[in-house]
Design a protein around this motif. Structure first.
Motif, short mmCIF file in Angstrom:
data_model
loop_
_atom_site.label_atom_id
_atom_site.label_comp_id
_atom_site.label_asym_id
_atom_site.label_seq_id
_atom_site.Cartn_x
_atom_site.Cartn_y
_atom_site.Cartn_z
N ALA A 155 -1.64 77.12 -91.83
CA ALA A 155 -1.67 77.06 -90.36
C ALA A 155 -1.88 78.45 -89.76
O ALA A 155 -2.68 78.62 -88.83
CB ALA A 155 -0.39 76.43 -89.83
N THR A 158 -5.46 79.48 -90.15
CA THR A 158 -6.33 78.67 -89.29
C THR A 158 -6.33 79.21 -87.86
O THR A 158 -7.39 79.48 -87.28
CB THR A 158 -5.88 77.20 -89.29
N SER A 184 5.41 80.63 -84.79
CA SER A 184 5.33 79.23 -85.21
C SER A 184 6.66 78.52 -85.05
O SER A 184 7.72 79.13 -85.17
CB SER A 184 4.89 79.14 -86.68
N SER A 188 6.77 74.60 -89.81
CA SER A 188 5.87 75.30 -90.74
C SER A 188 6.57 75.65 -92.04
O SER A 188 5.92 75.83 -93.06
CB SER A 188 5.34 76.58 -90.10
N ASN A 320 0.68 73.21 -85.72
CA ASN A 320 0.70 73.69 -87.10
C ASN A 320 0.66 72.56 -88.12
O ASN A 320 0.20 72.74 -89.25
CB ASN A 320 1.94 74.56 -87.35
N GLY A 324 -3.39 72.71 -88.22
CA GLY A 324 -2.94 73.68 -89.23
C GLY A 324 -2.59 73.08 -90.56
O GLY A 324 -2.22 73.81 -91.49
#
Length: 352
Positions: A155, A158, A184, A188, A320, A324
């Protein structure tokens, strides 16, 4: 009506956050049938024993991870496993003719010495890794279309790379000046219990982590170096934000031409991503929020220039777990199968 046939797909590592996102999206995809869910530690359990909210919607059990069984039942397999496990399964799956989409870091690197130095896992599957395609559709769409194995980006890479691609591709910045400040939500980090992710620890707190040594750094550098035509190092610092999902990467870099203004860069980005349905460029002065992307496969990007410092500032937001992670993998599947790139993926986020 004809002989319409859905493509049989499976997921290994189905009980994690990435796995359950894949289940949700694949169950609603018009061209596939979800036929297999693999999970080593929960074999024999119903998937709904892990995720009860899907009771009466997902009937599949969690099964042992057996390449023979997977290849017999699935044409496509998603590997949502911890780093170092996908590479143990993938060579056999490729040999048996499956298309493989790996969501871990195992097949993101052409140079396995780089992988080993950052992830610590010795590898012998050099031939398989050499044939993997990096699964960022906005850059490698043509390669993905012909691939049997795709290593889907993380993520952070990206969000960061989508912000950086036009700058590197068109030589607009001094490459070594790129700095990525990324934030984030806690999802994640996965579903595994970790002290720093407890509500009492993370709530009302903002913290940096893995400073100057985060494993996604070489992944970002690999693509930037390819675009720049020489080795590039970037400064990347991730932060944990007390929310569940969402990611914001703010990128700073020195412009080669200090005369460029925000509107110039916005025009360049719109042209660069004109054939990328999942990247939306905001008008100058409109800065994206993570909430805009939540639940969708969209990346929102905004570009600003600071004439005082001669730097460009690019803000990039994604969900994410979707763009992601699971959504991007399905975007790659669509391309591999020759389907519309937007098929089965959410265009609108959850708002507010």
């Amino acid at each position: 009506m004809g002989n319409f046939r859905r493509v049989p797909v499976g997921i290994v590592g189905a009980s994690g956050y990435g796995g359950v996102q894949l289940v949700r999206l694949l169950m609603e995809h018009p061209e596939v049938e979800l036929v297999y869910l693999g999970e080593e530690n929960s074999t024999g359990k119903a998937f709904t024993s892990v995720y009860p909210h899907l009771t009466n919607m997902v009937k599949l059990p969690l099964e042992a991870i057996d390449p023979e069984v997977i290849a017999r039942r699935c044409e496509v397999i998603f590997l949502a496993l911890p780093n170092g496990l996908a590479c143990q399964l993938t060579p056999a799956l490729i040999e048996k003719g499956c298309k493989v989409l790996d969501l871990s870091a195992d097949y993101r690197f052409k140079n396995l010495a780089t992988y080993t130095s950052w992830y610590g896992n010795d590898r012998s599957d050099h031939h398989t890794a050499n044939n993997a395609v990096y699964g960022l559709p906005e850059l490698y769409r043509d390669r993905i279309a012909d691939a049997q194995l795709v290593g889907c980006p993380g993520a952070y890479p990206t969000a960061s790379l989508l912000a950086l691609l036009p700058l590197f591709k068109q030589g607009l910045i001094v490459p070594e000046t790129a700095i990525i400040d990324a934030k984030s939500g806690a999802s994640s980090a996965g579903r595994e219990a970790k002290t720093h992710l407890l509500l009492a620890e993370a709530d009302n707190s903002l913290s940096a982590y893995s400073v100057a040594r985060h494993r996604h750094t070489p992944e970002i550098e690999q693509i930037c170096s390819e675009l720049a035509g020489h080795e590039v190092t970037v400064q990347f610092t991730p932060h944990l934000v007390p929310m569940v999902r969402g990611m914001l990467a703010t990128v700073y870099a020195t412009l080669r031409d200090p005369g460029l203004v925000g509107d110039d860069l916005t025009t360049i980005y719109k042209a660069f991503y004109r054939n990328s349905p999942w990247v939306k460029i905001c008008e100058t002065g409109i800065y994206p929020q993570t909430k805009w992307a939540s639940g969708s496969n969209v990346c929102y990007i905004s570009i600003e220039v600071d004439p005082r410092t001669g730097r460009v500032i690019v803000m990039s937001v994604i969900d994410n777990l979707i763009k992601g992670h699971a959504g991007q993998a399905i975007q790659c599947l669509n391309i591999m199968m020759g389907w519309d790139e937007t098929l089965g993926l959410p265009k609108l986020g959850f708002y507010p």
